[in-house]
Design a protein around this motif. Structure first.
Motif, PDB file in Angstrom:
ATOM      1  N   TRP A 253       2.478  -1.978 -16.638  1.00 38.28           N
ATOM      2  CA  TRP A 253       3.366  -1.611 -15.531  1.00 38.28           C
ATOM      3  C   TRP A 253       2.801  -2.185 -14.242  1.00 38.28           C
ATOM      4  CZ3 TRP A 253       7.991  -1.293 -14.795  1.00 38.28           C
ATOM      5  CH2 TRP A 253       8.588  -0.593 -13.747  1.00 38.28           C
ATOM      6  N   PRO A 254       3.335  -3.343 -13.792  1.00 38.04           N
ATOM      7  CA  PRO A 254       2.791  -4.035 -12.621  1.00 38.04           C
ATOM      8  C   PRO A 254       2.850  -3.188 -11.358  1.00 38.04           C
ATOM      9  CG  PRO A 254       4.366  -5.417 -13.797  1.00 38.04           C
ATOM     10  CD  PRO A 254       4.476  -4.052 -14.384  1.00 38.04           C
ATOM     11  N   GLY A 255       1.833  -3.334 -10.515  1.00 37.43           N
ATOM     12  CA  GLY A 255       1.853  -2.689  -9.207  1.00 37.43           C
ATOM     13  C   GLY A 255       1.399  -1.251  -9.201  1.00 37.43           C
TER      14      GLY A 255
ATOM     15  N   LEU B 182      -1.907   0.886 -10.293  1.00 35.63           N
ATOM     16  CA  LEU B 182      -3.298   0.756 -10.747  1.00 35.63           C
ATOM     17  C   LEU B 182      -3.481  -0.561 -11.497  1.00 35.63           C
ATOM     18  CD1 LEU B 182      -4.243   4.380 -11.874  1.00 35.63           C
ATOM     19  CD2 LEU B 182      -4.899   3.234  -9.771  1.00 35.63           C
ATOM     20  N   GLU B 183      -3.017  -1.636 -10.875  1.00 39.15           N
ATOM     21  CA  GLU B 183      -3.096  -2.965 -11.483  1.00 39.15           C
ATOM     22  C   GLU B 183      -4.202  -3.775 -10.806  1.00 39.15           C
ATOM     23  OE1 GLU B 183      -0.304  -6.908 -12.348  1.00 39.15           O
ATOM     24  OE2 GLU B 183       0.273  -5.494 -10.775  1.00 39.15           O
ATOM     25  N   MET B 184      -5.188  -4.204 -11.592  1.00 36.04           N
ATOM     26  CA  MET B 184      -6.261  -5.044 -11.061  1.00 36.04           C
ATOM     27  C   MET B 184      -5.741  -6.476 -11.006  1.00 36.04           C
ATOM     28  SD  MET B 184      -9.359  -4.499  -9.886  1.00 36.04           S
ATOM     29  CE  MET B 184     -10.108  -3.093 -10.720  1.00 36.04           C
ATOM     30  N   ILE B 185      -5.351  -6.898  -9.819  1.00 33.65           N
ATOM     31  CA  ILE B 185      -4.666  -8.174  -9.664  1.00 33.65           C
ATOM     32  C   ILE B 185      -5.647  -9.330  -9.462  1.00 33.65           C
ATOM     33  CG2 ILE B 185      -4.351  -8.045  -7.150  1.00 33.65           C
ATOM     34  CD1 ILE B 185      -1.653  -9.153  -9.656  1.00 33.65           C
ATOM     35  N   SER B 186      -6.891  -8.981  -9.094  1.00 27.25           N
ATOM     36  CA  SER B 186      -7.922 -10.002  -8.865  1.00 27.25           C
ATOM     37  C   SER B 186      -9.284  -9.417  -9.230  1.00 27.25           C
ATOM     38  CB  SER B 186      -7.905 -10.435  -7.391  1.00 27.25           C
ATOM     39  OG  SER B 186      -9.082 -11.129  -7.053  1.00 27.25           O
ATOM     40  N   ASN B 187     -10.149 -10.251  -9.781  1.00 27.98           N
ATOM     41  CA  ASN B 187     -11.505  -9.791 -10.131  1.00 27.98           C
ATOM     42  C   ASN B 187     -12.579 -10.316  -9.187  1.00 27.98           C
ATOM     43  OD1 ASN B 187     -11.156  -8.048 -12.437  1.00 27.98           O
ATOM     44  ND2 ASN B 187     -10.448  -9.865 -13.535  1.00 27.98           N
ATOM     45  N   GLU B 188     -12.296 -11.364  -8.436  1.00 29.74           N
ATOM     46  CA  GLU B 188     -13.267 -11.908  -7.472  1.00 29.74           C
ATOM     47  C   GLU B 188     -12.553 -12.218  -6.167  1.00 29.74           C
ATOM     48  OE1 GLU B 188     -15.514 -15.191  -8.972  1.00 29.74           O
ATOM     49  OE2 GLU B 188     -16.235 -14.068 -10.700  1.00 29.74           O
ATOM     50  N   PRO B 189     -12.530 -11.289  -5.201  1.00 27.55           N
ATOM     51  CA  PRO B 189     -13.048  -9.917  -5.284  1.00 27.55           C
ATOM     52  C   PRO B 189     -12.107  -9.024  -6.098  1.00 27.55           C
ATOM     53  CG  PRO B 189     -11.929 -10.217  -3.209  1.00 27.55           C
ATOM     54  CD  PRO B 189     -11.895 -11.562  -3.886  1.00 27.55           C
ATOM     55  N   ARG B 190     -12.606  -7.849  -6.432  1.00 32.56           N
ATOM     56  CA  ARG B 190     -11.783  -6.909  -7.179  1.00 32.56           C
ATOM     57  C   ARG B 190     -10.729  -6.303  -6.244  1.00 32.56           C
ATOM     58  NH1 ARG B 190     -14.593  -2.290 -10.057  1.00 32.56           N
ATOM     59  NH2 ARG B 190     -15.795  -2.163  -8.136  1.00 32.56           N
ATOM     60  N   ILE B 191      -9.453  -6.557  -6.565  1.00 37.50           N
ATOM     61  CA  ILE B 191      -8.354  -6.018  -5.762  1.00 37.50           C
ATOM     62  C   ILE B 191      -7.431  -5.237  -6.681  1.00 37.50           C
ATOM     63  CG2 ILE B 191      -6.428  -6.513  -4.209  1.00 37.50           C
ATOM     64  CD1 ILE B 191      -7.759  -9.169  -3.516  1.00 37.50           C
TER      65      ILE B 191
ATOM     66  N   GLY C 278       0.544   1.973  -0.858  1.00 36.12           N
ATOM     67  CA  GLY C 278       1.656   2.293   0.024  1.00 36.12           C
ATOM     68  C   GLY C 278       2.976   1.901  -0.600  1.00 36.12           C
ATOM     69  N   THR C 279       3.944   1.571   0.239  1.00 37.08           N
ATOM     70  CA  THR C 279       5.278   1.255  -0.250  1.00 37.08           C
ATOM     71  C   THR C 279       5.273   0.052  -1.195  1.00 37.08           C
ATOM     72  OG1 THR C 279       7.485   0.514   0.401  1.00 37.08           O
ATOM     73  CG2 THR C 279       5.689  -0.109   1.857  1.00 37.08           C
ATOM     74  N   LEU C 280       6.161   0.104  -2.187  1.00 34.07           N
ATOM     75  CA  LEU C 280       6.246  -1.007  -3.139  1.00 34.07           C
ATOM     76  C   LEU C 280       6.738  -2.288  -2.476  1.00 34.07           C
ATOM     77  CD1 LEU C 280       7.549   0.850  -6.301  1.00 34.07           C
ATOM     78  CD2 LEU C 280       5.392  -0.371  -6.096  1.00 34.07           C
ATOM     79  N   TYR C 281       7.326  -2.184  -1.287  1.00 33.54           N
ATOM     80  CA  TYR C 281       7.722  -3.396  -0.566  1.00 33.54           C
ATOM     81  C   TYR C 281       6.485  -4.193  -0.150  1.00 33.54           C
ATOM     82  CZ  TYR C 281      12.223  -1.137  -0.582  1.00 33.54           C
ATOM     83  OH  TYR C 281      13.371  -0.525  -0.991  1.00 33.54           O
ATOM     84  N   LEU C 282       5.407  -3.488   0.216  1.00 42.08           N
ATOM     85  CA  LEU C 282       4.145  -4.161   0.528  1.00 42.08           C
ATOM     86  C   LEU C 282       3.478  -4.654  -0.749  1.00 42.08           C
ATOM     87  CD1 LEU C 282       1.892  -4.940   2.567  1.00 42.08           C
ATOM     88  CD2 LEU C 282       0.890  -2.678   2.123  1.00 42.08           C
ATOM     89  N   ILE C 283       3.445  -3.812  -1.777  1.00 42.80           N
ATOM     90  CA  ILE C 283       2.827  -4.186  -3.055  1.00 42.80           C
ATOM     91  C   ILE C 283       3.486  -5.454  -3.593  1.00 42.80           C
ATOM     92  CG2 ILE C 283       2.394  -3.436  -5.431  1.00 42.80           C
ATOM     93  CD1 ILE C 283       0.840  -1.836  -3.290  1.00 42.80           C
ATOM     94  N   SER C 284       4.800  -5.499  -3.496  1.00 48.38           N
ATOM     95  CA  SER C 284       5.566  -6.651  -3.954  1.00 48.38           C
ATOM     96  C   SER C 284       5.126  -7.938  -3.251  1.00 48.38           C
ATOM     97  CB  SER C 284       7.043  -6.375  -3.674  1.00 48.38           C
ATOM     98  OG  SER C 284       7.794  -7.539  -3.650  1.00 48.38           O
ATOM     99  N   ASP C 285       5.012  -7.869  -1.919  1.00 48.69           N
ATOM    100  CA  ASP C 285       4.584  -9.038  -1.145  1.00 48.69           C
ATOM    101  C   ASP C 285       3.184  -9.493  -1.544  1.00 48.69           C
ATOM    102  OD1 ASP C 285       6.778  -9.586   0.477  1.00 48.69           O
ATOM    103  OD2 ASP C 285       6.235  -8.054   1.932  1.00 48.69           O
ATOM    104  N   VAL C 286       2.264  -8.547  -1.583  1.00 51.36           N
ATOM    105  CA  VAL C 286       0.865  -8.880  -1.860  1.00 51.36           C
ATOM    106  C   VAL C 286       0.716  -9.427  -3.278  1.00 51.36           C
ATOM    107  CG1 VAL C 286      -1.456  -7.899  -2.137  1.00 51.36           C
ATOM    108  CG2 VAL C 286      -0.063  -7.251  -0.163  1.00 51.36           C
TER     109      VAL C 286
ATOM    110  N   THR D 129      -0.653 -13.732  -6.774  1.00 51.28           N
ATOM    111  CA  THR D 129      -0.380 -14.306  -8.095  1.00 51.28           C
ATOM    112  C   THR D 129       0.182 -15.718  -8.019  1.00 51.28           C
ATOM    113  OG1 THR D 129       0.138 -12.067  -8.849  1.00 51.28           O
ATOM    114  CG2 THR D 129       0.744 -13.854 -10.311  1.00 51.28           C
ATOM    115  N   TYR D 130       1.142 -15.931  -7.091  1.00 49.69           N
ATOM    116  CA  TYR D 130       1.853 -17.216  -7.067  1.00 49.69           C
ATOM    117  C   TYR D 130       1.739 -17.975  -5.756  1.00 49.69           C
ATOM    118  CZ  TYR D 130       4.213 -14.533 -10.753  1.00 49.69           C
ATOM    119  OH  TYR D 130       4.494 -13.755 -11.850  1.00 49.69           O
TER     120      TYR D 130
END
Length: 458
Positions: A310-312, A314-323, A436-444, A449-450
């Motif tokens: 389930w994206p967004g 508790l999703e570890m989107i990066s490991n270096e650094p851990r985000i 915070g809001t999924l609108y921010l999560i979506s942007d980040v 990722t892309y």
């Protein structure tokens, strides 16, 4: 379709034009609770919703994860599964999928050109013009009912339930995950009022599964189910789960229900709250087995739950650094995020970047988060209802003063610059969180990722 084109020349030439017309209505018309326009849309489209088996899901938090569990298991069992979810994380077509694949652009274009003249016709009546969300809901129903024909449609409410456009359907099963402090500007001032709105999706004789907890709120759900003669399955009542083990990306629990018990059920999503969401999904699948002869073998059940993503959240989107990305945007979501940060993840320092909509309960959110963070970066989502970053920082400062706690606070309205600041501060043993809001999560998420901007929205 050709006959339709003769009567109504195609309004849109590309899927992008069609989507722009739909999403452009959000700022013009906003949210318009009520079912009159949806009833007219369904009448004029010859009721495609009557051909489909819907699993209708409402709740303050946990809707998306519960939908993801159900979709994954049913697909693993060999069923074709339609999903309708909101808000979408990357692009508009994410919200309407079959077996995890977005609606195709050419199909979307054809169907929107079919809907457009009907929308124009309704706009001339006393009920007024259908909203962005109503048109999106009608588009999904038209796609599932006239093009894709999935075996089940996992159908997530947008806002509330009773007057939500998704409530136009008559489902085979109803889920209310929980009730918390969200959209109270629209749904009501008390949790009981919010619960009554969400209970509005309960239909006569249709079984209901819920994990609603506070007794006074649960009683609202119970009474509505009783009034509708709908069998109620409540967590802690008719079904339960017990936590067996947890490590990063791997949890197990035992499930006990009215029909059978299951041992060592595995999931890969993190956080204690995901055990609860998975238990709700399992109870729902058990009801589908008992009431509708849905074939769910244990092997497929376990595999489908374990493979759920389930994206967004508790999703570890990066490991270096851990985000870590987490779309917690209300007090209950912040509580689950805080619990996961204390039990699942290890770090030397915690740096958190957050952006909110102006309509949320920010004090309740911050009370859960402030005791844990070393750095707090306030930014603003690229959305018309964005919350003011400076006001959030002032509120955090007041709360920190009351807590007698010092935290490094940064205000950066440009979310891309805020993200650069977050990354620059996160050392090898630290953890960065964007929440915070999924609108921010979506942007980040799209940017990391892309390296592109998202098309996010309702």
């Amino acid at each position: 379709m050709n006959e339709l084109k003769d009567i109504h020349p195609a309004e849109f030439q590309t899927a992008q034009e069609a989507i722009a017309w739909i999403v452009g209505r959000m700022e013009k018309l906003g949210i318009k609770p009520g079912l009159q326009r949806m009833q007219l849309l369904m009448d004029k489209l010859d009721h495609p919703e009557r051909r489909l088996k819907f699993i209708h899901v409402a709740g303050t938090n946990g809707k998306g994860s519960t939908c993801a569990y159900l979709s994954s298991v049913l697909q693993t069992c060999g069923y074709d599964v339609g999903t309708f979810t909101s808000p979408y994380l990357e692009k508009y077509t994410n919200r309407i999928q079959v077996n995890g694949v977005d609606i195709e652009d050419d199909v979307l274009l054809r169907l929107v050109n079919e809907i457009k003249p009907i929308v124009d016709e309704i706009a001339e009546t006393e009920v007024g013009s259908p909203s962005m969300f109503e048109i999106s809901t009608a588009l999904a129903i038209l796609y599932f009912g006239k093009v894709a024909y999935p075996d089940y449609v996992v159908w997530e409410t947008g806002l509330g339930g009773r007057l939500d456009s998704t409530n136009i359907v008559n489902p085979v099963v109803t889920i209310i995950t929980n009730v918390g402090h969200d959209h109270m500007d629209i749904l009501g001032n008390t949790l009981e009022q919010v619960a009554a709105e969400k209970a509005g999706i309960i239909k006569a004789g249709v079984p209901v599964i819920t994990a609603v907890e506070p007794n006074e709120v649960w009683r609202v759900i119970e009474q509505t189910a009783k009034d509708k003669k709908a069998t109620l399955y409540s967590l802690g009542g008719q079904f339960n789960f017990s936590h067996v083990s947890s490590e990063l990306d791997k949890q197990t629990f035992d499930f006990s229900g009215p029909f059978r018990n299951l041992k060592g059920v595995p999931i890969s999503l993190n956080g204690q709250h995901q055990l609860k969401n998975a238990a709700v999904a399992v109870m729902t699948l058990e009801v589908l087995r008992q009431y509708y002869a849905c074939i769910v073998d244990d092997e497929d059940l376990y595999k489908g739950l374990k493979e759920t993503r389930w994206p967004g959240r508790l999703e570890m989107i990066s490991n270096e650094p851990r985000i870590l990305l987490d779309g917690a945007h209300n007090p209950e979501g912040a509580a689950t995020l805080a619990a996961a940060l204390q039990s699942v993840y290890r770090y030397r320092k915690l740096h958190l970047m957050m952006g909110m909509l102006s309509t949320k309960n920010h004090t309740g959110y911050l009370r859960h988060i402030l005791p844990l963070v070393d750095t707090l970066i306030f930014t603003e989502p690229d959305f018309h209802k964005k919350g003011d970053a400076s006001m959030l920082a002032e509120l955090a400062s007041e709360l920190l003063h009351d807590m007698n706690r010092m935290v490094d606070i940064v205000v950066e309205r440009d979310w891309k610059k805020a993200l650069e600041t977050l990354i620059s501060r996160t050392e090898q043993d630290d953890l960065a969180v964007v929440s915070g809001t999924l609108y921010l999560i979506s942007d980040v998420r799209s940017w990391i990722t892309y390296q592109t901007d998202s098309e996010k929205g309702w």
